[in-house]
Design an enzyme around this catalytic site. Sequence first.
Site, PDB file in Angstrom:
ATOM      1  N   ASP A 190     -22.793 -25.552 -81.063  1.00 54.21           N
ATOM      2  CA  ASP A 190     -21.400 -25.099 -81.172  1.00 54.21           C
ATOM      3  C   ASP A 190     -21.389 -23.827 -82.007  1.00 54.21           C
ATOM      4  O   ASP A 190     -22.343 -23.534 -82.723  1.00 54.21           O
ATOM      5  CB  ASP A 190     -20.413 -26.165 -81.677  1.00 54.21           C
ATOM      6  CG  ASP A 190     -20.790 -26.821 -82.993  1.00 54.21           C
ATOM      7  OD1 ASP A 190     -21.608 -26.255 -83.747  1.00 54.21           O
ATOM      8  OD2 ASP A 190     -20.248 -27.917 -83.275  1.00 54.21           O
ATOM      9  N   GLU A 193     -32.839 -34.622 -89.404  1.00 57.53           N
ATOM     10  CA  GLU A 193     -32.502 -33.890 -90.635  1.00 57.53           C
ATOM     11  C   GLU A 193     -33.299 -34.355 -91.852  1.00 57.53           C
ATOM     12  O   GLU A 193     -32.739 -34.596 -92.917  1.00 57.53           O
ATOM     13  CB  GLU A 193     -30.983 -33.983 -90.908  1.00 57.53           C
ATOM     14  CG  GLU A 193     -30.153 -33.453 -89.748  1.00 57.53           C
ATOM     15  CD  GLU A 193     -28.644 -33.611 -89.933  1.00 57.53           C
ATOM     16  OE1 GLU A 193     -28.219 -34.096 -90.989  1.00 57.53           O
ATOM     17  OE2 GLU A 193     -27.898 -33.250 -89.007  1.00 57.53           O
ATOM     18  N   HIS A 206     -26.040 -25.414 -84.634  1.00 57.80           N
ATOM     19  CA  HIS A 206     -24.657 -25.282 -85.105  1.00 57.80           C
ATOM     20  C   HIS A 206     -24.519 -23.879 -85.700  1.00 57.80           C
ATOM     21  O   HIS A 206     -25.049 -23.596 -86.768  1.00 57.80           O
ATOM     22  CB  HIS A 206     -24.343 -26.340 -86.175  1.00 57.80           C
ATOM     23  CG  HIS A 206     -24.303 -27.727 -85.642  1.00 57.80           C
ATOM     24  ND1 HIS A 206     -23.304 -28.155 -84.785  1.00 57.80           N
ATOM     25  CD2 HIS A 206     -25.119 -28.783 -85.813  1.00 57.80           C
ATOM     26  CE1 HIS A 206     -23.516 -29.425 -84.477  1.00 57.80           C
ATOM     27  NE2 HIS A 206     -24.611 -29.838 -85.077  1.00 57.80           N
ATOM     28  N   GLU A 215     -27.188 -29.710 -80.171  1.00 55.53           N
ATOM     29  CA  GLU A 215     -25.838 -29.873 -80.733  1.00 55.53           C
ATOM     30  C   GLU A 215     -25.120 -28.524 -80.811  1.00 55.53           C
ATOM     31  O   GLU A 215     -24.460 -28.211 -81.804  1.00 55.53           O
ATOM     32  CB  GLU A 215     -25.903 -30.500 -82.139  1.00 55.53           C
ATOM     33  CG  GLU A 215     -26.676 -31.804 -82.196  1.00 55.53           C
ATOM     34  CD  GLU A 215     -26.636 -32.503 -83.552  1.00 55.53           C
ATOM     35  OE1 GLU A 215     -25.836 -32.115 -84.435  1.00 55.53           O
ATOM     36  OE2 GLU A 215     -27.409 -33.461 -83.723  1.00 55.53           O
ATOM     37  N   ASN A 231     -35.252 -33.990 -84.780  1.00 53.10           N
ATOM     38  CA  ASN A 231     -34.036 -33.187 -84.582  1.00 53.10           C
ATOM     39  C   ASN A 231     -33.529 -32.638 -85.919  1.00 53.10           C
ATOM     40  O   ASN A 231     -33.483 -33.375 -86.914  1.00 53.10           O
ATOM     41  CB  ASN A 231     -32.968 -34.118 -83.964  1.00 53.10           C
ATOM     42  CG  ASN A 231     -31.739 -33.402 -83.451  1.00 53.10           C
ATOM     43  OD1 ASN A 231     -31.848 -32.481 -82.649  1.00 53.10           O
ATOM     44  ND2 ASN A 231     -30.561 -33.828 -83.901  1.00 53.10           N
TER      45      ASN A 231
HETATM   46  O1  9MR Z   1     -19.852 -35.054 -85.025  1.00 54.06           O
HETATM   47  C1  9MR Z   1     -20.185 -36.064 -85.942  1.00 54.06           C
HETATM   48  C2  9MR Z   1     -18.970 -36.440 -86.773  1.00 54.06           C
HETATM   49  O2  9MR Z   1     -17.994 -37.068 -85.965  1.00 54.06           O
HETATM   50  C3  9MR Z   1     -19.382 -37.346 -87.935  1.00 54.06           C
HETATM   51  O3  9MR Z   1     -18.251 -37.557 -88.780  1.00 54.06           O
HETATM   52  C4  9MR Z   1     -20.496 -36.689 -88.703  1.00 54.06           C
HETATM   53  C5  9MR Z   1     -20.971 -37.525 -89.882  1.00 54.06           C
HETATM   54  O4  9MR Z   1     -21.892 -36.789 -90.622  1.00 54.06           O
HETATM   55  O5  9MR Z   1     -21.596 -36.472 -87.823  1.00 54.06           O
HETATM   56  C6  9MR Z   1     -21.287 -35.551 -86.840  1.00 54.06           C
HETATM   57  O6  9MR Z   1     -22.421 -35.272 -86.048  1.00 54.06           O
HETATM   58  C7  9MR Z   1     -23.526 -34.709 -86.725  1.00 54.06           C
HETATM   59  C8  9MR Z   1     -24.770 -35.192 -86.025  1.00 54.06           C
HETATM   60  O7  9MR Z   1     -24.795 -36.592 -85.967  1.00 54.06           O
HETATM   61  C9  9MR Z   1     -26.024 -34.683 -86.711  1.00 54.06           C
HETATM   62  N1  9MR Z   1     -25.988 -33.239 -86.844  1.00 54.06           N
HETATM   63  C10 9MR Z   1     -24.779 -32.676 -87.405  1.00 54.06           C
HETATM   64  C11 9MR Z   1     -23.558 -33.180 -86.646  1.00 54.06           C
HETATM   65  C12 9MR Z   1     -22.290 -32.515 -87.182  1.00 54.06           C
HETATM   66  O8  9MR Z   1     -22.088 -32.862 -88.517  1.00 54.06           O
END
Ligand code: 9MR
Length: 372
Positions: A278, A171, A248, A276, A212
């Site tokens: 969903d 990101e 997402h 990722e 990513n």
């Molecule tokens: O699913 C993850 C969640 O449990 C955490 O609180 C969050 C913190 O930002 O990160 C989520 O996973 C993220 C991933 O690491 C990177 N892409 C976006 C995902 C969803 O926010």
Amino acid sequence: MAIHRPLLIGALGLCAVLAAPAAAMAAPGPSEAGGASHHSDSLRSLAANIGLRIGTAVNTDQLASNEAYRDITAAEFSTVTAENVMKWQLVEPTQGNYDWSAADRLVAFAEANHQLVRGHTLVWHNQLPDWLNAAAAQMSPDQLRAILHKHITDEVTHFKGKIWQWDVVNEAFNDDGTLRNSIWLQKLGPGYIADAFRWAHEADPKAKLFYNDYNIEFTGPKSNAVYSLVKDLQAQGVPIDGVGFQTHLDTQYPLPDLQNNLQRFADLGLEVAETEVDVRTSLPVTPTAQSAQVAAYSQTLQACMAVRQCISYTVWGFSDADSWVPGVFRGEGAADIYDENLQPKPQYFALKQDLALGKGAPHRTGQGVGRN
Ligand code: 9MR
């Protein structure tokens, strides 16, 4: 926490509403790469038939405490991603004191179940340890660079030989295609991205190294910027192997050209992955919305299946019971392929049907550990 601007997905054909066939669990199916025998109609077996890896992000608390969760993770998926426990905040909560325990347990689970591991993630602006957030602004560029170098070297070395794909940088871009104003950009300049890939490669030359990001599934300023970045990295000889498209999605926005977009990155000589996936929607879910979710899952998997260099398709958690979505998008949820009681939804059966019908999908590369 990153609040994702909702992705453009919505104008999905509603024709792909699938009945949920009874999951006939007969004899164990053929072995897949890795040697395990699984029911022939599990997601992982069906994906193995077309040389594709199918994965899930894993909540390691659930994995430790919930047998049904554990069973599904083992039976249905051929790769796992640590949802949180490989992030810097979790592995180095105080400076110099590493805690690999939860991540090590996930890697051991994966080995026991003949799964590959996606490592997530080495360089991010989010989920940094408090000690680093507190100190970074006062550090000199050289000090911060040394800390990032050490982090990448230590983490990749710890897991050396056990990670199939690393999300090296996560990101780094804004939606308008400019670089995100993170501490990394502020202190180190844009060269931190190339450095991160070089350092990761030095620590584990066989791991596949990925950039990513989210909202790069369709052609636009952000995906164009990532495209330019990876071309530039390749021109400099930086060891980058692939691009991860987080995917997402939200039923209220269209997803115009995922397959073409994956293909243009693949045409650069890179591997690609959906990392990722969903598909969230407003709650309560209407039948129309669920049909759109089913169609979106199907569309994203079919796009990966159609691109030979798309080596894995990963859902960001499989169950609505522990999804990140409701905590971030108020009033939305139901984004996953199993419901809150760990029962498969039509989304799950759509993925199965696509995999089962995809036997003619092009031969894929990159199924083992390490670079091709
Ligand atoms: O699913 C993850 C969640 O449990 C955490 O609180 C969050 C913190 O930002 O990160 C989520 O996973 C993220 C991933 O690491 C990177 N892409 C976006 C995902 C969803 O926010």
